[in-house]
Motif scaffolding. Sequence first.
Motif, PDB file in Angstrom:
ATOM      1  N   ALA A  22     -49.467 -48.832  17.188  1.00 30.23           N
ATOM      2  CA  ALA A  22     -49.655 -48.801  18.640  1.00 30.23           C
ATOM      3  C   ALA A  22     -48.608 -49.681  19.316  1.00 30.23           C
ATOM      4  O   ALA A  22     -48.051 -49.320  20.361  1.00 30.23           O
ATOM      5  N   ARG A  23     -48.337 -50.857  18.682  1.00 29.87           N
ATOM      6  CA  ARG A  23     -47.356 -51.759  19.284  1.00 29.87           C
ATOM      7  C   ARG A  23     -45.964 -51.137  19.269  1.00 29.87           C
ATOM      8  O   ARG A  23     -45.217 -51.198  20.235  1.00 29.87           O
ATOM      9  N   GLU A  24     -45.634 -50.479  18.134  1.00 27.84           N
ATOM     10  CA  GLU A  24     -44.334 -49.796  18.002  1.00 27.84           C
ATOM     11  C   GLU A  24     -44.184 -48.732  19.089  1.00 27.84           C
ATOM     12  O   GLU A  24     -43.143 -48.619  19.740  1.00 27.84           O
ATOM     13  N   ALA A  25     -45.266 -47.952  19.315  1.00 31.07           N
ATOM     14  CA  ALA A  25     -45.224 -46.891  20.332  1.00 31.07           C
ATOM     15  C   ALA A  25     -45.007 -47.499  21.716  1.00 31.07           C
ATOM     16  O   ALA A  25     -44.235 -46.979  22.530  1.00 31.07           O
ATOM     17  N   ALA A  26     -45.681 -48.647  21.973  1.00 36.61           N
ATOM     18  CA  ALA A  26     -45.553 -49.299  23.287  1.00 36.61           C
ATOM     19  C   ALA A  26     -44.127 -49.800  23.481  1.00 36.61           C
ATOM     20  O   ALA A  26     -43.535 -49.646  24.554  1.00 36.61           O
ATOM     21  N   ILE A  27     -43.524 -50.373  22.393  1.00 36.27           N
ATOM     22  CA  ILE A  27     -42.142 -50.880  22.491  1.00 36.27           C
ATOM     23  C   ILE A  27     -41.193 -49.719  22.785  1.00 36.27           C
ATOM     24  O   ILE A  27     -40.300 -49.806  23.626  1.00 36.27           O
ATOM     25  N   GLN A  28     -41.438 -48.573  22.092  1.00 38.93           N
ATOM     26  CA  GLN A  28     -40.552 -47.414  22.306  1.00 38.93           C
ATOM     27  C   GLN A  28     -40.667 -46.895  23.733  1.00 38.93           C
ATOM     28  O   GLN A  28     -39.684 -46.530  24.360  1.00 38.93           O
ATOM     29  N   ALA A  29     -41.895 -46.892  24.263  1.00 43.08           N
ATOM     30  CA  ALA A  29     -42.102 -46.415  25.637  1.00 43.08           C
ATOM     31  C   ALA A  29     -41.385 -47.347  26.606  1.00 43.08           C
ATOM     32  O   ALA A  29     -40.743 -46.902  27.567  1.00 43.08           O
ATOM     33  N   ASP A  30     -41.441 -48.674  26.341  1.00 41.22           N
ATOM     34  CA  ASP A  30     -40.751 -49.644  27.206  1.00 41.22           C
ATOM     35  C   ASP A  30     -39.246 -49.414  27.162  1.00 41.22           C
ATOM     36  O   ASP A  30     -38.563 -49.443  28.185  1.00 41.22           O
TER      37      ASP A  30
END
Length: 268
Positions: A22-30
């Motif tokens: 989930a954190r990886e996905a959030a970083i990619q979205a940022d």
Amino acid sequence: FIDTFCHLIAQTLERLRLAAQAREAAIQADAEALRNALLSSISHDLRTPLTRIIGAAATVIERHGELATSERQDLQIVLDEAQRMAELTDKLLDMARMSSEQIVLHCDWNMIEEIVGSALNRLNKSLHDRPVRTRLPDSLPLLWIDAVLMEQVLVNLIENAIKYSPPGSPIDIEASSLAASFRLTIVDYGAGIAKDQVDKVFQKFYRCHPESEQGGVGLGLALCKVIVEAHGGCITAGNRPGKGAEFVIELPFPHAPPAPVEAETGEG
Ligand code: ADP
């Protein structure tokens, strides 16, 4: 007890894995949001005023025949430098757009002669009267490629041939079809590229002579590589004995459009 303990550890590990995902996905979205903000800021805050500066400087040079020589020269510097900055901005924009997985090809059957022709047309001014010797045999096959992007590749390679070889020296463009691929070669008569740099020139921002005034930001060849590889092909650099740099593009052949997807009727 050991079973319960192992089960608990497995559960905790699974939770940690999901949290990391989930954190990886959030970083990619940022990162994606940041990239988009940068792109729109480059295009609006830099490209638009540059276009206005170029337009205004060109108009003054054209309309005011009575300008003193020194004023005319100064204005020409403004125009040349603004144009150079606009080109760099465009390359940065292209690179930012294409280095993401977003590159979308609009392929069609194209004749390489036409793409070479329109690239040369676009560069007509910078070529001056430099001889461009093309060897494009009649028997060349049609290619399933994105004409706009492939023209951009050719423009970048020919622009480099112009920049990195003596004024007036020829540029050779040759095409041939091999058993399983199509090959396009661009050769100039400049100093060429040192052996240990022939692979590095395709890296983003790489310049063989960063101290030199000549050249741009080192994005042109990185762009060529992204585009050619998106077509399933490859691009390499080398030197021709007795000549200068040689760039070879190879595209798989024959290139066919993807088979049409049959519409599902829901019957049967
Ligand atoms: P640039 O904007 O600096 O030309 P490129 O990505 O197009 O960036 O090229 C990267 C570097 O490769 C250039 O800075 C130059 O040093 C070298 N190069 C590219 N094309 C040639 C060529 N035809 N002859 C010699 N060197 C070249």
